[in-house]
Scaffold this motif. Structure first.
Motif, PDB file in Angstrom:
ATOM      1  N   HIS A 188       6.846  10.802  -3.493  1.00 31.16           N
ATOM      2  CA  HIS A 188       5.874  10.684  -2.406  1.00 31.16           C
ATOM      3  C   HIS A 188       6.492  11.136  -1.082  1.00 31.16           C
ATOM      4  CE1 HIS A 188       3.718   8.438   0.841  1.00 31.16           C
ATOM      5  NE2 HIS A 188       2.742   9.109   0.287  1.00 31.16           N
TER       6      HIS A 188
ATOM      7  N   GLU B  41      -2.349  -1.625 -13.576  1.00 31.48           N
ATOM      8  CA  GLU B  41      -1.158  -0.789 -13.442  1.00 31.48           C
ATOM      9  C   GLU B  41      -1.564   0.622 -13.031  1.00 31.48           C
ATOM     10  OE1 GLU B  41       2.199  -1.603 -13.685  1.00 31.48           O
ATOM     11  OE2 GLU B  41       1.172  -3.523 -13.478  1.00 31.48           O
ATOM     12  N   CYS B  42      -0.703   1.250 -12.241  1.00 27.91           N
ATOM     13  CA  CYS B  42      -1.008   2.622 -11.849  1.00 27.91           C
ATOM     14  C   CYS B  42      -0.317   3.559 -12.833  1.00 27.91           C
ATOM     15  CB  CYS B  42      -0.474   2.858 -10.445  1.00 27.91           C
ATOM     16  SG  CYS B  42      -0.942   4.463  -9.867  1.00 27.91           S
ATOM     17  N   LYS B  43      -1.132   4.400 -13.515  1.00 27.00           N
ATOM     18  CA  LYS B  43      -0.548   5.250 -14.565  1.00 27.00           C
ATOM     19  C   LYS B  43       0.139   6.491 -14.000  1.00 27.00           C
ATOM     20  CE  LYS B  43      -2.855   3.434 -18.485  1.00 27.00           C
ATOM     21  NZ  LYS B  43      -3.559   2.385 -17.794  1.00 27.00           N
ATOM     22  N   LYS B  44      -0.568   7.167 -13.050  1.00 26.30           N
ATOM     23  CA  LYS B  44      -0.025   8.472 -12.635  1.00 26.30           C
ATOM     24  C   LYS B  44       0.519   8.445 -11.218  1.00 26.30           C
ATOM     25  CE  LYS B  44      -3.466  10.819 -15.524  1.00 26.30           C
ATOM     26  NZ  LYS B  44      -4.907  10.999 -15.452  1.00 26.30           N
ATOM     27  N   CYS B  45       0.989   7.241 -10.779  1.00 28.51           N
ATOM     28  CA  CYS B  45       1.430   7.164  -9.385  1.00 28.51           C
ATOM     29  C   CYS B  45       2.803   7.806  -9.208  1.00 28.51           C
ATOM     30  CB  CYS B  45       1.491   5.715  -8.939  1.00 28.51           C
ATOM     31  SG  CYS B  45      -0.148   5.068  -8.662  1.00 28.51           S
TER      32      CYS B  45
ATOM     33  N   GLN C 180       2.597   2.183   2.630  1.00 29.43           N
ATOM     34  CA  GLN C 180       1.927   1.591   1.464  1.00 29.43           C
ATOM     35  C   GLN C 180       2.793   1.707   0.214  1.00 29.43           C
ATOM     36  OE1 GLN C 180      -1.776   3.850   1.809  1.00 29.43           O
ATOM     37  NE2 GLN C 180      -2.878   1.947   2.103  1.00 29.43           N
ATOM     38  N   ASN C 181       3.458   2.853   0.080  1.00 26.53           N
ATOM     39  CA  ASN C 181       4.317   3.030  -1.099  1.00 26.53           C
ATOM     40  C   ASN C 181       5.619   2.246  -0.997  1.00 26.53           C
ATOM     41  OD1 ASN C 181       3.040   4.681  -3.141  1.00 26.53           O
ATOM     42  ND2 ASN C 181       2.845   6.195  -1.517  1.00 26.53           N
TER      43      ASN C 181
ATOM     44  N   SER D 190       0.720   6.205   4.664  1.00 27.67           N
ATOM     45  CA  SER D 190       0.775   6.267   3.196  1.00 27.67           C
ATOM     46  C   SER D 190       2.194   5.943   2.704  1.00 27.67           C
ATOM     47  CB  SER D 190       0.327   7.643   2.690  1.00 27.67           C
ATOM     48  OG  SER D 190       1.243   8.630   3.094  1.00 27.67           O
TER      49      SER D 190
ATOM     50  N   SER E 224       6.599   8.428  -7.800  1.00 28.73           N
ATOM     51  CA  SER E 224       7.661   7.501  -7.395  1.00 28.73           C
ATOM     52  C   SER E 224       7.809   7.593  -5.874  1.00 28.73           C
ATOM     53  CB  SER E 224       8.977   7.920  -8.040  1.00 28.73           C
ATOM     54  OG  SER E 224       9.402   9.140  -7.440  1.00 28.73           O
TER      55      SER E 224
ATOM     56  N   LYS F 223       5.507  -1.241  -2.299  1.00 29.68           N
ATOM     57  CA  LYS F 223       5.541  -1.478  -3.751  1.00 29.68           C
ATOM     58  C   LYS F 223       6.945  -1.216  -4.306  1.00 29.68           C
ATOM     59  CE  LYS F 223       0.888   0.509  -4.031  1.00 29.68           C
ATOM     60  NZ  LYS F 223       0.424   1.885  -4.045  1.00 29.68           N
TER      61      LYS F 223
END
Length: 873
Positions: A287, A277-281, A314-315, A311, A283, A318
């Motif tokens: 972004h 899991e990504c903790k500090k990604c 990529q976001n 980039s 939203s 998800k």
């Protein structure tokens, strides 16, 4: 008794030292400087039970002890992320406990029949134990078979020599669920190579040592330097054999397991999917806010725009449909087209649903966004059947803008081709879209409709459409027959049948009817490019001299280009010229200004690229067609990177000149058509009809018209990998292009001069990220490459005298090229080691040479110009 697998002695405890290492680096680098980490431990192995009826059926217990995590290469303390941290601190208490809980394996004839572990253990630790258990699987005779281990079901070959066994696993054969996609064209894609070998040394019928190594190599086909490798090594060495526990008495395995610990469960040896899991990604909207300024329309030809685009994709991949819609709905019209480019290029079911819900094809005012969406679909790197199905539905429904309707069907053609290239020709949506285009073309009565279906076929390149294209090429009117002929020109020559060649010869030699020069020259190009016979070449050469003035010069130039560039048909052409020597002089000394020329832009170890420029005039000096192409190719594949064609007709009346024979009744028209990365775009009209022409000429600002502007995802590669030591790895390469192509045509009646201008502005950003993820530590390498350039093609014609003066210029500005590489090792706490390298270089600008004749004319044009300075009109 005789065994076909390794055999353990009763009442013994085998103590091993185990290590699993991973390395990530550039393809050719030595491992001493790589990023990576090592997990090491003691491993205790003992026999629990042997089947009384079959010596070859054994139950063994495997336990990891004293687990350590450390650097794979020596690092000074300041750069050592593990420094001063206990294993418990690095891995986490519950994970470490899970890792050190024993597993039980049933071996039958050396193969793992059942793997027992505890349920509800974290997937990461379970996979590390599966990687260890898989090492114990081996057979003691040479041969190949399909085996299941942590990598899935793989084809495996054993070579046995005395006490040494080598196990080769064909990683490409492994059946395991892993995400993977690649780019449509091979040149834009990434090539991969994967190998796995394990060497066993046996002693006293059991294992003395094991060395296993896996290698994964990734290289970008158009720049192999931009590549990466992952190396994974495992070692197991016997340190001592001590007295151990006695065996458990039981008839069946189930009884032993029950006695040992009823909580043990049989589970698959194949790795289970895990994702950290990504903790500090941030939203998606956070972004977007951070990159938004780079996506302003005025900044679209900068590498930063292409980088932000990648980039963002990529976001988006998800994100949920709601998150995506929130951004689309809140953005203003300046930024929306770029958002649509990215959302469409993400190609996830959620992103497609979001953009289709937002776009309303019944509303003509949002045409710009509809077109950006459709173009992004046309460039899609791995389109789905659902995408084609959605577009077919939209096309059958109500589309307010005629231009959007045309673009829709043109894009459907491109998607048919991409899906067919991937063995998808029989998919229901593809079959339906093909049928729709071919049926509607048959029923079409208006020229506009015929044209849009022909453009769709020019993208689809269906073998079954060849007869239809032949019919339109030979019997259609001007623009339509020209379009059908250029569609045939895009087919692979191997698909062009005898009928095609016969029809092209009839068109070129005008056997049945008079054809326009544009169609005749295309027909000649098709003949000369598809392995022409001696007679075909001879008849074309004999015709030169009998053709209308400028067409003579054009054909002559085309033949010279075939010879100078050593094209495939040059051998036949040389042979014919040798035999025809007597009739050559008069025929080949024609004056005129039309021309054709091909040259190299780059010749590299990985790919080469060529440019070609051909230009055909009418007898009075007005442009009929100018055609600029750039092709990129490697040893096996070709990519039509760009084509810009400007066509004009019926413009003689402006300068009160006489039209060529057979062209007296052509309507005034000028327009431009482009192909970008093998995808034919919707053509753009500069003006149509005399009235439109006059009003545009009098208000001409000389501003070029935009043909295509936006962001294109060129390279799109992702491969997830299960390493046999337990961790998962991934390699992702993306290449984005920010592009702005415009073209224009201007006239000056005063100076009797016309000018066509094509401007290509491009910026490219490539990002590769190769990573190994063990949950408690990540290691990897990021590589980036960025460049920007501008290519201008200008042709100036002065028609105050004959032969008129033509000057063609093709210039490229200086292009900066920057590359960066970062290797990293990081812990979830944020502790991180990085090593960076960067290089910058400039590719000097260049004025591309065309033929000598052109250089001489440019001197005259610009010499004459300086006397008559002043504006247009």
């Amino acid at each position: 008794g005789h065994t076909t697998g390794p055999s353990l002695n009763n009442d013994k405890l085998y103590k091993f030292a185990y290590s699993a290492e991973v390395y990530v680096d550039r393809m050719k680098a030595s491992l001493q400087k790589s990023a990576g980490y090592r997990i090491s431990s003691g491993v205790d192995v003992n026999l629990l039970w042997r089947n009384p009826d079959n010596d070859d059926d054994q139950l063994i217990k495997i336990t990891m002890k004293d687990v350590q995590v450390e650097n794979v290469n020596e690092r000074p303390d300041a750069k050592n992320i593990f420094k001063g941290k206990s294993t418990e601190k690095i891995i986490g208490k519950e994970y470490l406990e899970a890792l050190q809980r024993p597993i039980v394996v049933e071996l039958v004839r050396g193969k793992v029949k059942t793997f027992y572990s505890y349920q509800n253990e974290p997937g990461f630790t379970q996979n590390i134990k599966r990687g260890l258990a898989s090492l114990f699987q081996l057979q003691l005779h040479s041969g190949s078979s399909h085996e299941v281990d942590i990598s899935g079901k793989c084809s495996t070959t054993y070579h046995v020599r005395q006490d040494q066994v080598t196990k080769i696993k064909d990683l490409n054969s492994c059946e395991i669920e892993k995400k993977r996609f690649t780019s449509h064209n091979r040149i834009l894609d990434v090539s991969t190579k994967a190998t796995s070998a394990t060497v066993y040394v046996l002693e006293d019928s059991f294992i003395k040592s094991i060395k296993a190594e896996e290698n994964f190599v990734f290289a970008l086909n158009y720049r192999r330097k931009t590549g990466a490798k992952i190396v994974s090594k495992q070692r197991l060495e016997l340190k001592s054999v001590q007295a151990g526990m006695g065996l458990i008495a039981a008839k069946q395995v189930a009884g032993v397991i029950k006695t040992l610990d009823p909580k043990y469960v049989a589970m698959p040896l194949e790795a289970e999917p895990v994702k950290s899991e990504c903790k500090k990604c941030p939203s998606l909207s956070e972004h977007w806010q951070s990159i938004r300024e780079h996506m302003h329309p005025d900044k679209l030809s900068k590498p930063e725009a292409a980088k932000s685009f990648l980039s963002f994709i990529q976001n988006i991949r998800k994100a949920t449909k709601e998150e995506i819609l929130k951004i689309i709905k809140s953005e203003n019209k300046e930024f929306l087209p770029q958002v649509v480019d990215a959302v469409t290029s993400a190609q996830t079911p959620e992103s497609l649903e979001a953009v289709l819900e937002f776009l309303d094809f019944k509303d003509a005012s949002t045409f710009i966004l509809q077109e950006r969406f459709l173009y992004a679909c046309g460039f899609a790197s791995h389109p789905s059947e659902t995408l084609l199905k959605s577009l077919t539905e939209k096309f059958k429904g109500d589309v307010a803008s005629q231009e959007a309707r045309e673009t829709l069907v043109i894009v459907m053609g491109a998607l048919i081709r991409k899906l067919c290239d991937r063995e998808g020709c029989k998919l229901p949506a593809v079959v339906e879209a093909k049928r729709l285009i071919l049926n509607r073309l048959e029923k079409a009565t208006k020229d506009d409709n015929v044209q849009m279906y022909l453009l769709a076929l020019k993208n689809a390149l269906l073998p079954e459409a060849i007869p239809v294209l032949l019919k339109y090429a030979e019997s259609g009117e001007g623009p339509i027959s020209s379009l059908a002929a250029t569609a045939l020109q895009r087919y692979d020559p191997s698909l062009l049948t005898k009928e095609v060649k016969e029809t092209m010869n009839r068109i070129y030699h005008q056997t049945r009817k008079i054809h326009e020069k544009t169609v005749r020259t295309t027909a000649a190009a098709i003949i000369l490019n598809s392995n022409p016979s001696y007679m075909e070449v001879k008849n074309i050469l004999l015709s030169i001299g009998e053709l209308p003035m400028e067409m003579n010069k054009y054909m002559l130039s085309m033949i010279q280009d075939i010879l100078h560039f050593e094209m495939p048909s040059s051998k036949t052409v040389r042979q014919v010229l040798k035999d025809m020597r007597a009739h050559n002089y008069d025929r080949f000394s024609k004056t005129g200004s039309s021309s054709a020329y091909t040259g190299y832009i780059t010749r590299g170890p990985d790919v080469s690229s060529t440019y070609s420029l051909d230009i055909l005039y009418s007898g009075s000096g007005i442009l009929r067609r100018s055609n600029m192409n750039i092709h990129v190719f490697d040893r096996n594949t070709e990519l039509h990177a760009i084509q810009v064609v400007i066509e004009a007709q019926g413009l003689e009346s402006i300068i009160a000149a006489t039209p060529d024979e057979g062209e007296e009744n052509l309507d005034s028209f000028a327009g431009m058509s482009a192909i970008l990365f093998d995808f034919q775009l919707r053509p753009v009209t500069f003006f149509q009809g005399y009235g439109d022409l006059m009003s545009k000429m009098l208000s001409a600002t000389g501003d070029p018209m935009n043909v295509v502007k936006g962001l294109v995802l060129l390279t799109d590669f992702l491969q997830e990998i299960q390493l046999q030591s337990g961790p998962t790895a991934s390699a992702e390469f993306m290449g984005g292009l920010a592009i702005d192509i415009s073209g224009g045509m201007e006239f000056s009646l005063w100076y009797r001069e016309s000018k066509t201008n094509v401007k290509n502005r491009v910026a490219m950003f490539i990002a590769g990220n190769t990573e190994v993820d063990s949950f408690f530590v990540k290691t990897g390498m990021e590589t980036t490459l960025e460049t920007e350039t501008a290519l201008d093609f200008i042709s100036t014609v002065q028609f105050s005298q004959y032969p008129f003066l033509v000057c063609m210029q093709m210039d490229r500005v200086d292009s900066p090229l920057r590359t960066h590489m970062t290797k990293y090792e990081s812990l979830p706490s944020g502790r991180r080691y990085t090593a960076r390298r960067g290089r910058a270089a400039t590719l000097a600008g260049n004025e591309y040479p065309l033929h000598q004749e052109n250089s001489n004319m440019c001197k005259k044009v610009f010499g004459a110009k300086s006397d008559s300075a002043g504006g247009w009109f």
